[in-house]
Design a protein around this motif. Structure first.
Motif, mmCIF file in Angstrom:
data_model
loop_
_atom_site.group_PDB
_atom_site.id
_atom_site.type_symbol
_atom_site.label_atom_id
_atom_site.label_comp_id
_atom_site.label_asym_id
_atom_site.label_seq_id
_atom_site.Cartn_x
_atom_site.Cartn_y
_atom_site.Cartn_z
ATOM 1 N N GLN A 30 0.825 -1.212 0.000
ATOM 2 C CA GLN A 30 0.000 0.000 0.000
ATOM 3 C C GLN A 30 0.862 1.267 0.000
ATOM 4 O OE1 GLN A 30 -3.237 -1.727 -0.804
ATOM 5 N NE2 GLN A 30 -3.439 0.425 -0.228
ATOM 6 N N SER A 31 2.100 1.148 0.452
ATOM 7 C CA SER A 31 3.003 2.310 0.447
ATOM 8 C C SER A 31 3.396 2.714 -0.965
ATOM 9 C CB SER A 31 4.265 1.994 1.264
ATOM 10 O OG SER A 31 5.030 0.974 0.633
ATOM 11 N N LEU A 32 3.143 1.836 -1.956
ATOM 12 C CA LEU A 32 3.483 2.134 -3.351
ATOM 13 C C LEU A 32 2.382 2.898 -4.065
ATOM 14 C CD1 LEU A 32 5.015 -1.347 -4.314
ATOM 15 C CD2 LEU A 32 6.231 0.722 -3.579
ATOM 16 N N LYS A 33 1.276 3.157 -3.390
ATOM 17 C CA LYS A 33 0.191 3.928 -4.000
ATOM 18 C C LYS A 33 0.694 5.321 -4.375
ATOM 19 C CE LYS A 33 -3.090 5.572 -1.322
ATOM 20 N NZ LYS A 33 -3.021 7.046 -1.521
ATOM 21 N N PRO A 34 0.477 5.755 -5.619
ATOM 22 C CA PRO A 34 0.922 7.093 -6.016
ATOM 23 C C PRO A 34 0.310 8.186 -5.149
ATOM 24 C CG PRO A 34 0.323 5.783 -7.936
ATOM 25 C CD PRO A 34 -0.109 5.000 -6.737
ATOM 26 N N ASP A 36 -0.886 10.984 -5.844
ATOM 27 C CA ASP A 36 -2.061 11.669 -6.380
ATOM 28 C C ASP A 36 -3.303 10.780 -6.428
ATOM 29 O OD1 ASP A 36 -1.123 10.005 -8.349
ATOM 30 O OD2 ASP A 36 -1.426 11.413 -9.999
ATOM 31 N N VAL A 37 -3.194 9.560 -5.891
ATOM 32 C CA VAL A 37 -4.328 8.632 -5.861
ATOM 33 C C VAL A 37 -4.968 8.664 -4.479
ATOM 34 C CG1 VAL A 37 -5.002 6.203 -5.938
ATOM 35 C CG2 VAL A 37 -3.408 7.109 -7.637
ATOM 36 N N SER A 38 -6.287 8.800 -4.439
ATOM 37 C CA SER A 38 -7.012 8.790 -3.175
ATOM 38 C C SER A 38 -8.111 7.727 -3.219
ATOM 39 C CB SER A 38 -7.618 10.163 -2.876
ATOM 40 O OG SER A 38 -8.526 10.546 -3.908
ATOM 41 N N TYR A 39 -8.430 7.179 -2.057
ATOM 42 C CA TYR A 39 -9.484 6.186 -1.951
ATOM 43 C C TYR A 39 -10.734 6.817 -1.343
ATOM 44 C CZ TYR A 39 -5.665 2.699 -2.282
ATOM 45 O OH TYR A 39 -4.586 1.943 -2.666
ATOM 46 N N LYS A 40 -11.887 6.203 -1.632
ATOM 47 C CA LYS A 40 -13.136 6.604 -1.000
ATOM 48 C C LYS A 40 -13.412 5.708 0.202
ATOM 49 C CE LYS A 40 -15.305 8.393 -5.210
ATOM 50 N NZ LYS A 40 -16.458 8.282 -6.152
ATOM 51 N N GLY A 265 2.922 -8.323 -9.260
ATOM 52 C CA GLY A 265 1.680 -8.528 -9.986
ATOM 53 C C GLY A 265 1.209 -7.258 -10.662
ATOM 54 N N PRO A 266 0.082 -7.354 -11.374
ATOM 55 C CA PRO A 266 -0.457 -6.192 -12.080
ATOM 56 C C PRO A 266 -0.916 -5.113 -11.115
ATOM 57 C CG PRO A 266 -2.049 -7.967 -12.052
ATOM 58 C CD PRO A 266 -0.772 -8.545 -11.504
ATOM 59 N N VAL A 267 -0.904 -3.881 -11.567
ATOM 60 C CA VAL A 267 -1.435 -2.770 -10.789
ATOM 61 C C VAL A 267 -2.922 -2.662 -11.113
ATOM 62 C CG1 VAL A 267 -1.358 -0.290 -10.400
ATOM 63 C CG2 VAL A 267 0.772 -1.570 -10.732
ATOM 64 N N ALA A 268 -3.767 -2.776 -10.087
ATOM 65 C CA ALA A 268 -5.208 -2.812 -10.317
ATOM 66 C C ALA A 268 -5.876 -1.571 -9.718
ATOM 67 C CB ALA A 268 -5.781 -4.103 -9.742
#
Length: 365
Positions: A30-34, A36-40, A265-268
């Protein structure tokens, strides 16, 4: 209706015997999340920012040395229970590995398409009354009105420009269809390169499971239905295969993507690389990406499945609080494992401590 009921780690069958280090490795991604990406926040109510300090803590040596203690110290556990006694369901998904090339010829003639410019995301403000709330995408017609987007059959017949939109071309329409179903692929290009593609929108039509159609029509017994048996049927019935696949009107568009490292694995949907048998696709309206979920399934590839998973993907068919899709990896072997999974299950949600989850029940629709 479903409720979240407080429980304890000692009450979880299989918890002590799980490989918590493998779960921690998936959580640490989860630390690799860019940035500029946010979750709801899903309806369960776990705010994404409540997970952030725990993701940082998971990188520390103490967590790596004792991953089980990391989860037990930092998360409370809540079992998802249906008020009518209904149980959850898990299936499997994987990343197909298919040969492809960048140009069309007589052998490679089936396109994998980029998202077209005329695809419009629908919402409560722009959706006409004539289009069901189930449709997330549409287009403008020649009069400027928003209408349903072209479906699979119409797109197959050239309603949009395949040559202009193709990321790559594959040989087999069945391979392309299952890439659509999985929402991603690892393409082994004829020039020696590897290209990963992932979901970037769809036509908007509801997903239709062709396996269910084959069972209803008596083509495959219900107890034998799997991805493998569907593929066999399609190969043995080439005169009927295209028409059957086109009954699934939903058409998927793709974009190129890369993992942080080649072996990952793939980035989803959660924008982090997936981990085999530790990444879980969930209903993103209910679950918050990054949440640990302990899955207890009756039978996955012939054995009970009791694994701590991380919510890192979603899917059209993944609807409901206790509905999940287990990622099995890349390639044919992963596909064989994924395609055979369809099991009753129970979900237990790990909730960060100290965020107000002290109530014994949280009702979900």
């Amino acid at each position: 209706m479903w409720s979240l009921q407080s429980t304890s780690y000692s009450a979880l069958s299989g918890w002590k015997n799980d490989d918590h280090g493998a779960a921690l490795a998936a959580f640490r991604r989860q630390s690799l999340k860019p940035a500029d990406v946010s979750y709801k926040t899903g309806k369960i109510g776990i705010p994404p920012d409540a997970l952030d300090p725990l993701i940082a803590l998971s990188q520390k040596e103490d967590a790596i040395k004792n991953p089980r203690l990391f989860f037990e110290d930092n998360f409370s556990v809540f079992r998802l229970v249906s008020t009518d006694g209904k149980r959850g369901q898990v299936t499997g998904f994987y990343e197909p590995e298919v040969q492809a090339q960048h140009f069309k010829d007589s052998e490679f003639s089936v396109p994998l398409l980029r998202r077209p410019d005329n695809l419009i995301a629908l919402n409560d403000y722009n959706r006409p009354a004539t289009i069901s709330a189930d449709y997330r995408f549409g287009r403008r017609d020649e009069k400027g009105n928003i209408v349903e987007y072209h479906d699979r059959a119409v797109i197959n017949r050239g309603a949009i420009d395949h040559d202009a939109l193709a990321i790559a071309w594959v040989k087999d329409p069945v391979d392309a269809f299952f890439i659509h179903v999985q929402g991603a692929a690892c393409l082994k290009m004829t020039n020696g390169n590897t290209l990963r593609i992932t979901y970037d929108g769809k036509s908007g039509h509801p997903f239709t499971a062709i396996g269910k159609l084959l069972v209803e029509r008596g083509e495959i017994p219900k107890d034998r239905i799997s991805m493998q048996s569907i593929r066999v049927w399609l190969s043995q019935n080439p005169d009927k295969a295209l028409a059957l696949m086109e009954e699934n009107r939903s058409y998927i568009f793709f974009k190129e993507t890369t993992a942080a490292k080649e072996e990952m694995g793939p980035v989803a949907a959660a924008k982090v690389p997936l981990t085999a048998e530790r990444s879980l696709a969930v209903d993103r309206l209910i679950h918050t990406f990054g949440t640990p979920v302990f899955v207890q399934a009756d039978s996955v590839n012939g054995s009970p499945f009791e694994h701590l998973m991380i919510a890192q993907e979603t899917g059209t068919a993944i609807v409901g609080p206790s509905r999940g899709d287990i990622f099995f990896g890349t390639g044919d072997f992963a596909g064989q494992k994924a395609g055979a999974v369809n099991s009753a299950c129970d979900f237990t949600i790990l909730v960060p401590r100290g965020i107000g989850f002290d109530e014994p029940e949280v009702l979900l629709p």
